[in-house]
Scaffold this active site. Structure first.
Site, PDB file in Angstrom:
ATOM      1  N   ASP A   1       2.647   0.148   5.324  1.00 17.18           N
ATOM      2  CA  ASP A   1       1.213   0.433   5.185  1.00 17.18           C
ATOM      3  C   ASP A   1       0.776   0.038   3.782  1.00 17.18           C
ATOM      4  OD1 ASP A   1      -1.275   1.694   4.618  1.00 17.18           O
ATOM      5  OD2 ASP A   1      -0.873   3.286   6.061  1.00 17.18           O
TER       6      ASP A   1
ATOM      7  N   HIS B   1      -2.658  -0.184   8.667  1.00 22.18           N
ATOM      8  CA  HIS B   1      -3.028   1.066   7.994  1.00 22.18           C
ATOM      9  C   HIS B   1      -3.745   1.998   8.948  1.00 22.18           C
ATOM     10  CE1 HIS B   1      -4.547   3.912   5.132  1.00 22.18           C
ATOM     11  NE2 HIS B   1      -5.797   3.509   5.235  1.00 22.18           N
TER      12      HIS B   1
ATOM     13  N   SER C   1      -6.062   8.190   6.348  1.00 19.05           N
ATOM     14  CA  SER C   1      -6.142   7.626   5.011  1.00 19.05           C
ATOM     15  C   SER C   1      -6.567   8.691   4.002  1.00 19.05           C
ATOM     16  CB  SER C   1      -7.093   6.423   5.019  1.00 19.05           C
ATOM     17  OG  SER C   1      -6.984   5.669   3.846  1.00 19.05           O
TER      18      SER C   1
END
Length: 532
Positions: free
Chosen positions: A440, A469, A218
């Site tokens: 995502d 995610h 991320s």
């Protein structure tokens, strides 16, 4: 962002069909970047016993790295960073892996044991390092601005009246002001991604290696990009899961999330609608959506237990938007509230992302401290309002919540600077592996395509049709074997022509509800929804 302590059992080890081997670069002479030149050699770390029981169980070692508060003033005040490591237990020794779970604002020492999840035990041939970035977790000083910020029965995120709009504008502006008066306010001008990237390079110096593999999830993918831009001579490989487009940080990237999360939330509603006899919330997505909308309207009038209003409900349900493994837990909590009037499950889910107690807002405060100063944010409230009104028409689930979550950046006490110009200079021979599910929600797939275009040596492995995610090393052999291959010898899939993935895999499959409701138990800790 990868959730803290997500169950990531590696299921089935298959041989990935890989081509176009890109060899790992041999160690080269230490080069200097502009940032490295400003920093002094890092002091040695005294490694010892970890306090965290999970790290002790993993036979990790913990220590403290002392770094300059301001890297331009290496002899000035310092900050202390909590670091952890799990040393290799197999040969041949292949190097060091630096990890970051995302956020920004998330502590990261818990990631040091993640090498065990890499197929074929390839991860055990590396030393793995975790870091609580400056201002977070066990690092000191710790930034906290208002430990009671996440309360109960707050006004609806959706500003259907001038009074609600005024409340949230005042509340978010006050939080920014409180951060400017924090005991750790000296951090605020020194928590940009460039600061943390330089901290990681001081860690590299402290452990005495020339090159490292950076594995970011991320926001950690953006940190990896910035590290590689500043210190290209010290990168052995890059692995990025849930990829951020560096050209859209961070105001625009947050707007991008709103329609993406709407699709992910709709996927959750559709999943619930497949099991009407289990959850009794309706058959099909539309029926479950109507149930949710009726519940939300009712909670706005009469909060459940005097605490759970529409905001708390949406924050709780957002867990399912991030990760389909949470579907049964979130659906259980929703069903209990709708069918039995019991808000306990929703309250627990809300608190999993919005804790209470000393320094409860640390992750949120540091999320803002990094993002607000990493780039220039719009100051005009009219722009924020109009953008959210526009997006709310097609993505009502998250839009206004996301607006208010980031709104302190509009009046943040330290001005944002121009974003880093991420480049692939000096990285032509460095293996770069990108991973993303095609739906995502937190880091939309377009970001992975953009970074693939930016890095000529990059290869993209896509989980086609997935809505979760940053869930690599969760047991999908096609994806996880690609990670094992790049760690083994730098192997990457062959690069395909065009703006597309180089390898397509099945996504992480959503679970099937257990037959016995009482057989379900909530995970140890659900992901924090500020973890992007």
């Amino acid at each position: 962002m990868l959730s803290k302590k997500v169950a990531a059992a590696v299921a089935g080890i298959l041989t990935a069909g890989l081509a176009a081997v890109v060899p790992l670069s041999a160690p080269a002479a230490v080069g200097e970047s502009p940032v490295a030149a400003a920093a002094q050699q890092a002091p040695a770390i005294s490694w010892g016993r970890c306090k965290d029981p999970d790290l002790r169980k993993a036979k990790a070692q913990c220590g403290t790295l002392v770094v300059p508060l301001d890297h331009a003033d290496p002899t000035g005040p310092t900050v202390s960073l909590a670091v952890s490591r799990v040393l290799h237990t197999r040969g041949p020794f292949r190097g060091a892996v630096f990890t970051n779970p995302g956020g920004p604002g998330s502590d990261g020492t818990w990631l040091a044991p993640y090498g065990k999840y890499v197929p074929r035990k390839i991860g055990l041939t590396y030393d793995w390092y975790g870091v609580d970035p400056r201002g977070t977790g066990a690092s000191r000083p710790l930034l906290t601005c208002d430990k009671s910020y996440f309360g109960w029965d707050r006004p609806d995120y959706v500003p259907t009246s001038p009074k609600i709009m005024k409340y949230w504008r005042h509340t978010t502006e006050k939080y920014a002001k409180d951060c400017g008066r924090s005991k750790a306010k000296r951090l605020l001008g020194h928590v940009r991604t460039t600061d943390t990237a330089t901290d990681f390079d001081l860690l590299r110096q402290a452990i005495g290696v020339d090159k490292v593999t950076f594995f970011g999830f991320s926001y950690g993918t953006y940190l990896a990009q910035v590290y590689a831009t500043l210190f290209p001579d010290h990168v052995q490989a890059l692995i990025m899961d849930g990829v951020i487009d560096p050209d859209r940080v961070f105001y625009q990237s947050n707007l991008d999330q709103d329609p993406a999360f709407q699709k992910s939330f709709n996927a959750f509603l559709a999943w619930v609608g497949k099991y009407p006899k289990t959850y009794h919330l309706g058959r099909g997505r539309k029926a479950v959506e109507r149930t949710y909308e009726h519940l939300r309207a009712r909670l706005k009038r009469h909060p459940a237990g005097g605490k759970v209003g529409p905001d708390e409900l949406d924050d709780a349900l957002l867990n399912a938007g991030y990760y389909n493994g949470y579907y049964p837990y979130v659906a259980d909590a929703l069903a209990s509230l709708v069918n039995d009037g019991n808000p306990a499950g929703i309250k627990e889910l809300y608190r999993s992302s919005n804790p209470v107690g000393k320094a409860a807002d640390n992750s949120f405060a540091m999320y803002l401290a990094v993002q607000c100063t990493d780039a220039v944010w719009p100051k005009s409230w009219k722009k924020w309002r109009n953008d959210s009104r526009r997006l709310d028409r097609k993505a009502p689930f998250l839009t206004w919540a996301n607006n208010w979550f980031n709104a302190p950046c509009r009046t943040w006490p330290v001005a944002g600077k121009s974003r880093v110009d991420v480049t692939a200079a000096g990285l032509d021979d460095v293996p770069v592996l990108l991973l993303s599910e095609t739906h995502d929600p937190a880091t939309p797939y377009a970001g992975a395509l953009a970074v693939r275009k930016l890095f000529p040596s990059a290869r993209l492995v896509a989980g086609v049709g997935g809505y979760s995610h940053a869930v690599s090393l969760s047991g999908v052999a096609c994806t996880d074997n690609a990670i094992a291959a790049v760690l083994r010898d730098g192997s990457l899939p062959a690069r395909k022509a065009g703006n597309r993935a180089d390898k397509e895999c099945r996504p992480l499959a959503p679970p099937t509800p257990p037959k016995e409701k009482d057989a379900r138990t909530a995970p140890l800790q659900l992901r924090s929804w500020w973890s992007r």
